[in-house]
Design a protein around this motif. Structure first.
Motif, PDB file in Angstrom:
ATOM      1  N   GLY A 119      39.052  46.662  34.864  1.00 20.69           N
ATOM      2  CA  GLY A 119      37.672  46.283  34.600  1.00 20.69           C
ATOM      3  C   GLY A 119      36.696  47.096  35.430  1.00 20.69           C
ATOM      4  O   GLY A 119      37.077  48.016  36.156  1.00 20.69           O
ATOM      5  N   ARG A 120      35.447  46.733  35.302  1.00 21.78           N
ATOM      6  CA  ARG A 120      34.391  47.467  36.008  1.00 21.78           C
ATOM      7  C   ARG A 120      34.124  46.903  37.399  1.00 21.78           C
ATOM      8  O   ARG A 120      33.361  47.479  38.174  1.00 21.78           O
ATOM      9  N   GLY A 121      34.723  45.748  37.695  1.00 16.80           N
ATOM     10  CA  GLY A 121      34.482  45.147  39.000  1.00 16.80           C
ATOM     11  C   GLY A 121      33.104  44.552  39.135  1.00 16.80           C
ATOM     12  O   GLY A 121      32.584  44.424  40.250  1.00 16.80           O
ATOM     13  N   SER A 122      32.504  44.159  38.004  1.00 18.86           N
ATOM     14  CA  SER A 122      31.155  43.577  38.038  1.00 18.86           C
ATOM     15  C   SER A 122      31.198  42.186  38.667  1.00 18.86           C
ATOM     16  O   SER A 122      32.263  41.581  38.820  1.00 18.86           O
ATOM     17  N   GLN A 123      30.025  41.680  38.996  1.00 25.14           N
ATOM     18  CA  GLN A 123      29.948  40.346  39.592  1.00 25.14           C
ATOM     19  C   GLN A 123      30.508  39.297  38.633  1.00 25.14           C
ATOM     20  O   GLN A 123      31.226  38.381  39.049  1.00 25.14           O
ATOM     21  N   PHE A 124      30.187  39.439  37.349  1.00 23.98           N
ATOM     22  CA  PHE A 124      30.702  38.505  36.349  1.00 23.98           C
ATOM     23  C   PHE A 124      32.233  38.503  36.324  1.00 23.98           C
ATOM     24  O   PHE A 124      32.865  37.450  36.327  1.00 23.98           O
ATOM     25  N   GLU A 125      32.839  39.690  36.316  1.00 18.54           N
ATOM     26  CA  GLU A 125      34.300  39.778  36.269  1.00 18.54           C
ATOM     27  C   GLU A 125      34.938  39.195  37.524  1.00 18.54           C
ATOM     28  O   GLU A 125      35.919  38.453  37.443  1.00 18.54           O
ATOM     29  N   MET A 126      34.384  39.526  38.676  1.00 19.19           N
ATOM     30  CA  MET A 126      34.961  39.045  39.932  1.00 19.19           C
ATOM     31  C   MET A 126      34.822  37.532  40.056  1.00 19.19           C
ATOM     32  O   MET A 126      35.749  36.848  40.517  1.00 19.19           O
ATOM     33  N   GLU A 127      33.693  36.986  39.644  1.00 16.76           N
ATOM     34  CA  GLU A 127      33.502  35.534  39.712  1.00 16.76           C
ATOM     35  C   GLU A 127      34.434  34.813  38.732  1.00 16.76           C
ATOM     36  O   GLU A 127      34.979  33.752  39.052  1.00 16.76           O
ATOM     37  N   TYR A 138      47.955  48.745  39.654  1.00 15.23           N
ATOM     38  CA  TYR A 138      47.516  49.081  41.002  1.00 15.23           C
ATOM     39  C   TYR A 138      48.576  48.725  42.033  1.00 15.23           C
ATOM     40  O   TYR A 138      49.328  47.760  41.872  1.00 15.23           O
ATOM     41  N   SER A 139      48.595  49.489  43.103  1.00 15.41           N
ATOM     42  CA  SER A 139      49.619  49.323  44.128  1.00 15.41           C
ATOM     43  C   SER A 139      49.454  48.007  44.884  1.00 15.41           C
ATOM     44  O   SER A 139      48.335  47.552  45.132  1.00 15.41           O
ATOM     45  N   LEU A 140      50.589  47.426  45.264  1.00 14.37           N
ATOM     46  CA  LEU A 140      50.590  46.185  46.038  1.00 14.37           C
ATOM     47  C   LEU A 140      50.634  46.447  47.536  1.00 14.37           C
ATOM     48  O   LEU A 140      50.702  45.504  48.328  1.00 14.37           O
ATOM     49  N   GLU A 141      50.608  47.701  47.919  1.00 11.54           N
ATOM     50  CA  GLU A 141      50.634  48.042  49.347  1.00 11.54           C
ATOM     51  C   GLU A 141      49.464  47.366  50.056  1.00 11.54           C
ATOM     52  O   GLU A 141      48.345  47.337  49.536  1.00 11.54           O
ATOM     53  N   PRO A 142      49.691  46.821  51.256  1.00 12.29           N
ATOM     54  CA  PRO A 142      48.600  46.132  51.971  1.00 12.29           C
ATOM     55  C   PRO A 142      47.538  47.082  52.506  1.00 12.29           C
ATOM     56  O   PRO A 142      46.387  46.704  52.687  1.00 12.29           O
ATOM     57  N   GLU A 143      47.922  48.337  52.765  1.00 12.20           N
ATOM     58  CA  GLU A 143      46.984  49.294  53.328  1.00 12.20           C
ATOM     59  C   GLU A 143      47.020  50.593  52.532  1.00 12.20           C
ATOM     60  O   GLU A 143      48.037  50.938  51.930  1.00 12.20           O
ATOM     61  N   ARG A 173      44.563  45.192  46.238  1.00 15.06           N
ATOM     62  CA  ARG A 173      43.768  44.488  47.248  1.00 15.06           C
ATOM     63  C   ARG A 173      42.306  44.896  47.177  1.00 15.06           C
ATOM     64  O   ARG A 173      41.397  44.068  47.299  1.00 15.06           O
ATOM     65  N   GLU A 174      42.053  46.190  46.962  1.00 13.88           N
ATOM     66  CA  GLU A 174      40.684  46.674  46.877  1.00 13.88           C
ATOM     67  C   GLU A 174      40.036  46.315  45.542  1.00 13.88           C
ATOM     68  O   GLU A 174      38.822  46.145  45.468  1.00 13.88           O
ATOM     69  N   GLU A 194      39.651  40.561  49.111  1.00 15.22           N
ATOM     70  CA  GLU A 194      40.538  39.944  50.100  1.00 15.22           C
ATOM     71  C   GLU A 194      40.893  38.496  49.756  1.00 15.22           C
ATOM     72  O   GLU A 194      42.017  38.052  49.963  1.00 15.22           O
ATOM     73  N   ARG A 195      39.921  37.747  49.245  1.00 15.48           N
ATOM     74  CA  ARG A 195      40.146  36.327  48.964  1.00 15.48           C
ATOM     75  C   ARG A 195      41.241  36.139  47.918  1.00 15.48           C
ATOM     76  O   ARG A 195      42.184  35.366  48.127  1.00 15.48           O
ATOM     77  N   ILE A 196      41.127  36.849  46.796  1.00 12.85           N
ATOM     78  CA  ILE A 196      42.125  36.717  45.736  1.00 12.85           C
ATOM     79  C   ILE A 196      43.455  37.302  46.182  1.00 12.85           C
ATOM     80  O   ILE A 196      44.518  36.705  45.949  1.00 12.85           O
ATOM     81  N   TYR A 197      43.411  38.451  46.852  1.00 11.38           N
ATOM     82  CA  TYR A 197      44.662  39.084  47.285  1.00 11.38           C
ATOM     83  C   TYR A 197      45.432  38.164  48.230  1.00 11.38           C
ATOM     84  O   TYR A 197      46.666  38.052  48.140  1.00 11.38           O
TER      85      TYR A 197
END
Length: 315
Positions: free
Chosen positions: A201-209, A231-236, A265-266, A270-273
């Protein structure tokens, strides 16, 4: 059931009593012709079951018969439930048996998904899983195989959603006067939910909420959720590949390097991850895992032998 009059296993359904077909853009299940008329209840839908209970110590155990729904009714309900799951048509025939593993990581992913499906504890606590890997490596295949087993063999209610299509559905709902909660509500309550293309997705506020609300509801209710992501599951973030000795890097090199280090994660925050870490087991397929769709295409266009048995030049 699932057998012919001769007692042989049905060659069409393999004894499962149901078939899964592609219908439009969705997978669709139906009762096999071998079981269209139930041999146990003769189509009535109910059968007698013998039970035994002790109503009096003096009389002792007593056997009696009760009228109960026939097994064909349970099968019909499971088929009805399957047809609301929303599995994509392309995954209609996906199973654990026909999943092709090209490396140990894929083999572990299949075994992990199969163990989850076959050992799911109804009414208990079940930790989900998240599959990460390049496109075309069978992540959706494993999600589909897992949901098919849980719905048709275990009897659970489940749903499948591709995250960008969910966003589009909610946007259309707004135009029809619906709230996002009306659409998310059923997905929050279903026993097992599979979310494909996590992080897309685009990472918009609507999508994230929207994503945060859906994950929060399922997390708070202790619901089991499965995910697939590119996307990678690596923590860093790992170190980016170094530039060529000259220090020159093309635009394509930069894009490739950026994709190589993109982290889930990015993409989700952080909250969802953090909640995913508690809700799921992580399974990551290496970036070298081959794209099965691309491999099939390349095999299809590979030149074959000359027609008519003709020999090549110089022979």
């Amino acid at each position: 059931m699932g057998t012919k009059a001769s007692g042989e296993v049905c060659g069409e359904c393999g004894g499962r009593t149901y078939l899964i077909e592609r219908r439009g853009d969705r997978a669709h299940a139906r009762v096999c012709t071998c079981s269209a008329r139930c041999g146990l209840c003769e189509g009535r839908g109910y059968a007698y079951e013998t039970r035994e209970e002790t109503f009096s110590a003096k009389v002792g155990p007593k056997r009696y018969e009760v009228l109960v729904p026939c097994v064909c009714q349970h099968r019909a309900r499971r088929i009805d439930h399957f047809n609301t799951v929303g599995l994509p048509s392309v995954a209609a025939h996906a199973s654990f048996e026909n999943y092709r593993a090209f490396n140990e990581a894929q083999d572990r992913a299949r075994n992990g998904a199969m163990h989850f499906a076959h050992h799911y504890a109804k009414g208990g606590v079940n930790k989900g899983f998240i599959l990460s890997g390049p496109v075309g490596t069978g992540k959706t295949h494993l999600l589909a195989a897992t949901l098919k087993h849980l719905v048709l063999e275990v009897g659970l209610e489940a749903r499948y959603v591709e995250i960008s299509l969910l966003y589009a559905t909610i946007r259309r709902g707004f135009q029809e006067g619906k709230s996002g909660g009306e659409i998310i509500g059923p997905l929050s309550d279903v026993e097992v939910l599979a979310i494909d293309e996590m992080g897309k997705g685009r990472g918009s506020q609507f999508e994230m909420e929207t994503l945060d609300e859906l994950i929060a509801r399922r997390y708070n209710a202790g619901r089991t959720t499965l995910f697939a992501t590119n996307y990678s599951l690596e923590p860093e973030r790992k170190s980016v590949r170094t530039a060529a000795p000259s220090g020159y890097r093309t635009t394509e090199d930069a894009k490739t390097a950026a994709r190589d280090v993109e982290l889930l994660r990015e993409r989700v925050g952080e909250r969802i991850y953090s909640r995913l870490c508690e809700m799921c087991s992580f399974v990551e397929l290496p970036k070298e895992t081959p794209d099965q769709r691309r491999m099939r295409q390349e095999l299809d266009v590979r030149p074959g032998p000359p027609p008519g048995g003709m020999r090549g030049p110089g022979r």
